[in-house]
Design an enzyme around this catalytic site. Structure first.
Site, PDB file in Angstrom:
ATOM      1  N   ASN A  10      -6.569   6.743 -24.130  1.00 14.33           N
ATOM      2  CA  ASN A  10      -6.958   7.746 -25.120  1.00 14.33           C
ATOM      3  C   ASN A  10      -6.706   7.146 -26.499  1.00 14.33           C
ATOM      4  OD1 ASN A  10      -7.302   9.964 -26.762  1.00 14.33           O
ATOM      5  ND2 ASN A  10      -5.400  10.989 -26.132  1.00 14.33           N
ATOM      6  N   LYS A  12      -7.400   8.236 -29.349  1.00 22.96           N
ATOM      7  CA  LYS A  12      -7.170   9.211 -30.426  1.00 22.96           C
ATOM      8  C   LYS A  12      -8.004   8.815 -31.668  1.00 22.96           C
ATOM      9  CE  LYS A  12      -2.605   9.902 -28.569  1.00 22.96           C
ATOM     10  NZ  LYS A  12      -1.333  10.570 -28.711  1.00 22.96           N
ATOM     11  N   HIS A 100      -5.540  18.510 -24.367  1.00 17.97           N
ATOM     12  CA  HIS A 100      -4.490  17.606 -24.859  1.00 17.97           C
ATOM     13  C   HIS A 100      -3.576  18.399 -25.801  1.00 17.97           C
ATOM     14  CE1 HIS A 100      -2.501  14.276 -26.860  1.00 17.97           C
ATOM     15  NE2 HIS A 100      -2.913  13.505 -25.874  1.00 17.97           N
ATOM     16  N   GLU A 102      -2.280  17.695 -28.499  1.00 21.74           N
ATOM     17  CA  GLU A 102      -2.650  17.627 -29.924  1.00 21.74           C
ATOM     18  C   GLU A 102      -3.757  18.618 -30.243  1.00 21.74           C
ATOM     19  OE1 GLU A 102      -3.243  13.371 -30.121  1.00 21.74           O
ATOM     20  OE2 GLU A 102      -1.107  13.099 -29.714  1.00 21.74           O
ATOM     21  N   GLU A 172       1.506  15.726 -19.237  1.00 23.09           N
ATOM     22  CA  GLU A 172       1.992  15.023 -20.422  1.00 23.09           C
ATOM     23  C   GLU A 172       3.071  15.838 -21.119  1.00 23.09           C
ATOM     24  OE1 GLU A 172      -1.104  12.042 -21.896  1.00 23.09           O
ATOM     25  OE2 GLU A 172      -1.564  13.929 -22.874  1.00 23.09           O
ATOM     26  N   GLY A 178       3.770   9.745 -27.747  1.00 22.42           N
ATOM     27  CA  GLY A 178       3.849   9.012 -29.011  1.00 22.42           C
ATOM     28  C   GLY A 178       5.254   8.881 -29.569  1.00 22.42           C
ATOM     29  N   SER A 218       4.108   8.025 -23.600  1.00 18.68           N
ATOM     30  CA  SER A 218       4.748   6.733 -23.877  1.00 18.68           C
ATOM     31  C   SER A 218       4.759   5.789 -22.675  1.00 18.68           C
ATOM     32  CB  SER A 218       6.167   6.943 -24.419  1.00 18.68           C
ATOM     33  OG  SER A 218       6.123   7.641 -25.648  1.00 18.68           O
ATOM     34  N   GLY A 239      -1.896   6.602 -24.635  1.00 17.67           N
ATOM     35  CA  GLY A 239      -2.307   6.574 -26.037  1.00 17.67           C
ATOM     36  C   GLY A 239      -1.982   5.229 -26.656  1.00 17.67           C
ATOM     37  N   GLY A 240      -0.803   5.122 -27.253  1.00 13.77           N
ATOM     38  CA  GLY A 240      -0.404   3.932 -28.016  1.00 13.77           C
ATOM     39  C   GLY A 240      -0.661   2.608 -27.314  1.00 13.77           C
TER      40      GLY A 240
END
Ligand code: PEP
Length: 256
Positions: A10, A12, A100, A102, A172, A178, A218, A239-240
């Site tokens: 993802n 983002k 999600h 966010e 999640e 994150g 993470s 993500g990251g």
């Protein structure tokens, strides 16, 4: 485990066109030597502006599918700034991330809206990746399982078993997204087991045992092997660590 693993990136709101190109080229290079028959389903969910380019770059690589980070469930019309399922279909998007944290927290998306999206996505023969997760306060208050049961029950409202089988879930924990704080693999496994119990109640054991449930929060190359060793965890929504080709390739390898 008979469920095929998934490694989903993802991105983002990251990567311009040239950054997206460099990242995808790095991933394609990195997976070249891998045994494709053992590879997980790999999903790249770029920003909308990079969809076209990523679609083109992965067109000869069947192990990678295109994902989108969001969608509006309406067919078309006056929804400024939104994107429709038909538009994503134009780019051969296969998976769409919905719910999600966010989107829920920053854009105030409700369980009902997420359910509407899930139904519209399924009706268009695409696959929703339905995210759920608890806040740190909910975890500390001991209401994680109750909260997840509520999110999952509402997300699947009105969805038949046949259609539920066409979905993917991503657990999640919000406090792990994150932040660099990964949920302990055994605890993630336990929690995902609880989500399967909810799916058993909503449908039956057959459905609960077939729906793939990912862990997100993470995930890193250093955590993936232990996570994938857990019975209930079918992969990662990342993500990251999906923004760097080498680490994403390591995650793919960790799921093989
Ligand atoms: C995510 O974006 O869904 C996510 C889990 O991010 P990160 O891997 O950076 O925690």
């Amino acid at each position: 485990m008979s469920r095929k693993p998934i490694i989903a990136g993802n991105w983002k709101m990251n990567n311009t066109k040239s950054e997206a190109k460099a990242l995808v080229e790095g991933i394609l290079e990195g997976i070249k030597p891998l045994d494709k028959s053992k590879m997980p389903d790999v999903i790249l969910a770029p920003t909308y502006t990079a969809l076209w380019q990523v679609q083109d770059l992965i067109k000869d690589e069947p192990s990678i599918a295109l994902g989108a980070q969001n969608v509006n469930p309406n067919k078309k019309g006056a929804y400024t700034g939104e994107i429709s399922i038909d538009m994503l279909n134009d780019f051969s998007v296969k998976y769409i991330i919905i719910g999600h944290s966010e989107r829920r927290q920053l854009f105030h998306e409700s369980d009902e809206f997420i359910n509407e999206k899930a139904r519209a996505i399924i009706a268009s023969n695409l696959i929703p990746i339905i995210c759920c997760g608890e806040t740190l306060e909910q975890r500390e208050a001991g209401i994680t399982d109750v909260h997840l049961a509520s999110q999952i029950t509402k997300a699947y409202n009105g969805i038949s078993k046949d259609d539920a089988l066409k979905t993917v879930v991503a657990y999640e924990p919000i406090w792990a997204i994150g932040t660099g704080k990964t949920c302990d693999a055994q605890e993630a496994n336990r929690t995902i087991g609880e989500i399967r119990k909810v799916l058993t109640k909503l449908y039956d054991e057959d459905a609960a045992s077939k729906i793939r449930i990912l862990y997100g929060g993470s995930v890193k190359p250093s955590t993936i092997v232990e996570q994938m060793a857990q019975e209930e965890i079918d992969g990662g929504l990342i993500g990251g660590a999906s923004l760097e080709a080498q680490s994403f390739v390591e995650l793919i390898k960790g799921a093989m």
